[in-house]
Design an enzyme around this catalytic site. Structure first.
Site, short mmCIF file in Angstrom:
data_model
loop_
_atom_site.label_atom_id
_atom_site.label_comp_id
_atom_site.label_asym_id
_atom_site.label_seq_id
_atom_site.Cartn_x
_atom_site.Cartn_y
_atom_site.Cartn_z
N VAL A 9 -65.90 -38.02 -37.42
CA VAL A 9 -65.28 -39.58 -38.01
C VAL A 9 -63.96 -39.16 -38.35
O VAL A 9 -63.53 -38.20 -38.72
CB VAL A 9 -66.11 -40.02 -39.11
CG1 VAL A 9 -67.47 -40.61 -38.42
CG2 VAL A 9 -66.40 -39.37 -40.29
N SER A 10 -63.07 -40.24 -38.48
CA SER A 10 -61.54 -40.17 -38.69
C SER A 10 -61.38 -40.04 -40.00
O SER A 10 -60.30 -39.36 -40.49
CB SER A 10 -60.94 -41.04 -37.89
OG SER A 10 -61.08 -41.10 -36.71
N THR A 11 -61.83 -40.86 -40.99
CA THR A 11 -61.64 -40.86 -42.22
C THR A 11 -62.65 -40.52 -43.43
O THR A 11 -63.99 -40.45 -42.99
CB THR A 11 -61.08 -42.34 -42.70
OG1 THR A 11 -62.10 -43.23 -42.40
CG2 THR A 11 -59.99 -42.70 -41.73
N GLN A 14 -65.89 -42.90 -43.70
CA GLN A 14 -66.63 -43.26 -42.66
C GLN A 14 -67.67 -42.35 -42.80
O GLN A 14 -67.78 -41.33 -43.40
CB GLN A 14 -66.02 -42.97 -41.34
CG GLN A 14 -64.91 -44.32 -41.13
CD GLN A 14 -64.27 -43.97 -39.82
OE1 GLN A 14 -63.74 -42.76 -39.31
NE2 GLN A 14 -63.99 -44.90 -38.83
#
Length: 195
Positions: A9-11, A14
């Site tokens: 996931v990007s962050t 998340q």
């Protein structure tokens, strides 16, 4: 031959649970995950570890292609590195594998779509920010970590890995914040060992 899962996931806020559950259900005996942007390969140490771990006949499995990367060149480079190790890449949704030539072509097209999607998201985000600024309501993004706590821990001699774990972020994020602070204010505190 092993099925090896990769989740991303990007962050940090998340959730990886859905991807991890799907990869386990697909029979992946080894699964590595990370919370880092898919815009480039930088800082994606778990992916690098998985690729190094691949043996002939192994299969690298991701739930969607954008989990592997959002840049077509990066995705193709990952597929190439897996090929060099005589391993395969499989995307579960939509189901595509590099076991055959058709799969490679589809993977290339999907990689291009993922890159375009990322570009469109950035353009929409920029338009929204510009509109909010014009209306006088833009306040900027919220900081995701407690920077005061980060600096206090660094100055107390805690290592980057300890700080990252305590704040729930990546080590790369800690390095970046500290480097930006040093450039901006000439902070010269030394970090303790990475553990």
């Amino acid at each position: 031959m092993a099925r090896i899962g990769y989740a991303r996931v990007s962050t940090i806020d998340q959730d990886l649970d859905t991807q991890l559950a799907r990869l386990k259900a697909e029979g992946c005996g080894v699964i590595r995950s990370e919370k880092v942007s898919g815009g480039s390969r930088a800082g994606r140490s778990e992916l690098a570890t998985l690729i190094e771990f691949l043996r002939p006949g192994d299969e690298l499995v991701v739930t969607r292609l954008d989990r592997l990367g959002r840049d077509t060149r990066d995705v193709l480079n990952i597929v190439h590195e897996c090929d060099q190790r005589e391993a395969f890449v499989t995307v579960l949704d939509p189901h595509v594998t590099t076991r055959g030539e058709t799969g490679r072509i589809v993977m290339t097209v999907l990689g291009m779509v993922a890159q375009l999607e990322r570009r469109f998201i950035k353009e929409r985000q920029r338009e929204g920010i510009d509109r909010a600024k014009a209306e006088g309501v833009y306040r900027g993004g919220k900081r995701r970590i407690d920077r005061k706590q980060l600096f206090a821990m660094a100055n107390a001699g805690h290592g980057v890995a300890v700080i990252a774990k305590s704040l729930g972020c990546s080590r790369m994020h800690v390095y970046r914040v500290l480097a930006n602070e040093r450039e901006g204010q000439g902070v010269g505190s030394e970090l303790g060992p990475a553990g």
